[in-house]
Design a protein around this motif. Structure first.
Motif, short mmCIF file in Angstrom:
data_model
loop_
_atom_site.label_atom_id
_atom_site.label_comp_id
_atom_site.label_asym_id
_atom_site.label_seq_id
_atom_site.Cartn_x
_atom_site.Cartn_y
_atom_site.Cartn_z
N GLU A 50 -14.11 30.58 -45.48
CA GLU A 50 -13.63 29.20 -45.57
C GLU A 50 -14.35 28.41 -46.65
O GLU A 50 -13.73 27.59 -47.34
N ASN A 51 -15.65 28.65 -46.84
CA ASN A 51 -16.38 27.99 -47.93
C ASN A 51 -15.81 28.39 -49.28
O ASN A 51 -15.68 27.55 -50.18
N HIS A 52 -15.50 29.66 -49.42
CA HIS A 52 -14.91 30.13 -50.67
C HIS A 52 -13.57 29.43 -50.92
O HIS A 52 -13.28 28.99 -52.04
N GLY A 53 -12.76 29.31 -49.88
CA GLY A 53 -11.47 28.63 -50.00
C GLY A 53 -11.65 27.17 -50.39
O GLY A 53 -10.89 26.64 -51.21
N GLN A 54 -12.64 26.50 -49.80
CA GLN A 54 -12.90 25.09 -50.14
C GLN A 54 -13.34 24.96 -51.59
O GLN A 54 -12.93 24.03 -52.29
N GLN A 55 -14.18 25.89 -52.06
CA GLN A 55 -14.61 25.85 -53.46
C GLN A 55 -13.43 26.05 -54.40
O GLN A 55 -13.32 25.37 -55.42
N MET A 56 -12.53 26.99 -54.06
CA MET A 56 -11.34 27.22 -54.88
C MET A 56 -10.47 25.97 -54.92
O MET A 56 -9.97 25.58 -55.97
N ASN A 57 -10.31 25.32 -53.76
CA ASN A 57 -9.48 24.12 -53.69
C ASN A 57 -10.08 22.98 -54.52
O ASN A 57 -9.36 22.30 -55.26
N SER A 58 -11.39 22.79 -54.45
CA SER A 58 -12.02 21.71 -55.22
C SER A 58 -11.96 22.00 -56.72
O SER A 58 -11.79 21.09 -57.52
N GLN A 59 -12.08 23.27 -57.11
CA GLN A 59 -11.95 23.62 -58.53
C GLN A 59 -10.54 23.36 -59.02
O GLN A 59 -10.35 22.86 -60.12
N ARG A 60 -9.57 23.67 -58.20
CA ARG A 60 -8.17 23.45 -58.59
C ARG A 60 -7.89 21.96 -58.74
O ARG A 60 -7.23 21.53 -59.67
N GLU A 61 -8.41 21.15 -57.81
CA GLU A 61 -8.18 19.71 -57.87
C GLU A 61 -8.88 19.08 -59.06
O GLU A 61 -8.37 18.12 -59.64
N SER A 62 -10.05 19.60 -59.45
CA SER A 62 -10.81 19.00 -60.54
C SER A 62 -10.36 19.48 -61.92
O SER A 62 -10.65 18.85 -62.91
N SER A 63 -9.66 20.59 -61.98
CA SER A 63 -9.23 21.10 -63.28
C SER A 63 -7.92 20.44 -63.70
O SER A 63 -7.09 20.10 -62.87
N THR A 64 -7.79 20.25 -64.97
CA THR A 64 -6.55 19.69 -65.51
C THR A 64 -5.93 20.71 -66.44
O THR A 64 -6.61 21.38 -67.21
N LEU A 65 -4.65 20.81 -66.35
CA LEU A 65 -3.93 21.73 -67.22
C LEU A 65 -3.64 21.05 -68.54
O LEU A 65 -3.42 19.84 -68.60
N PRO A 66 -3.65 21.80 -69.62
CA PRO A 66 -3.35 21.19 -70.92
C PRO A 66 -1.90 20.69 -70.95
O PRO A 66 -1.02 21.29 -70.34
N VAL A 67 -1.70 19.60 -71.63
CA VAL A 67 -0.36 19.04 -71.77
C VAL A 67 0.33 19.76 -72.92
O VAL A 67 -0.13 19.71 -74.06
#
Length: 141
Positions: A50-67
């Motif tokens: 679950e900690n690994h899943g939370q880390q993945m989720n926070s990385q996804r939320e903080s990353s921005t995709l290039p426009v």
């Protein structure tokens, strides 16, 4: 081999997370014991996964995709079929009787921008037949 409770090293965390993501947490200790000879409580496996899943989720939320500007809509069609592949055994005798039939799946894709009549093609065939990329007729000239 029993490990101290709460001690999980990086390779072990990866194994626990892989098993924890694929199977029910209650089944993971048996798999760890079977594959690696490690005893680990269910609660630790659940916490690590679950900690690994939370880390993945926070990385996804903080990353921005290039426009990147692209088209508004693409139209894509994919179809597949089974191709008969015949091989001949090399031993002596009548080669007509030594043919072996295999079936391989091939997939063909076509894509184009809405309103554009110039399509792009791609085909994928199993590794035994090298994949071939096709482009639109205008690009090849």
């Amino acid at each position: 081999m029993a490990l101290a409770l709460g001690v999980a090293h990086s390779p072990l965390q990866r194994v626990m997370t892989d098993f924890g993501a694929d199977h029910a947490f209650g089944k993971v200790p048996k798999k760890l014991q079977e594959h690696y000879g490690i005893e680990m409580p269910v609660s630790t496996i659940r916490t690590v996964t679950e900690n690994h899943g939370q880390q993945m989720n926070s990385q996804r939320e903080s990353s921005t995709l290039p426009v990147v500007t692209g088209c508004q809509q693409q139209i894509v069609e994919i179809d597949g079929c089974m191709l008969p592949i015949v091989t001949t055994r090399t031993d002596k005798g009548d080669k007509r009787k030594k043919k072996i039939l295999h079936w391989k799946e091939a997939r063909l894709a076509l894509a184009h921008e809405e309103g554009n009549i110039t399509p792009k093609f791609d085909i994928s065939v199993p590794l035994s037949i090298e994949a071939v990329k096709l482009t639109s007729p205008q690009e090849s000239s």
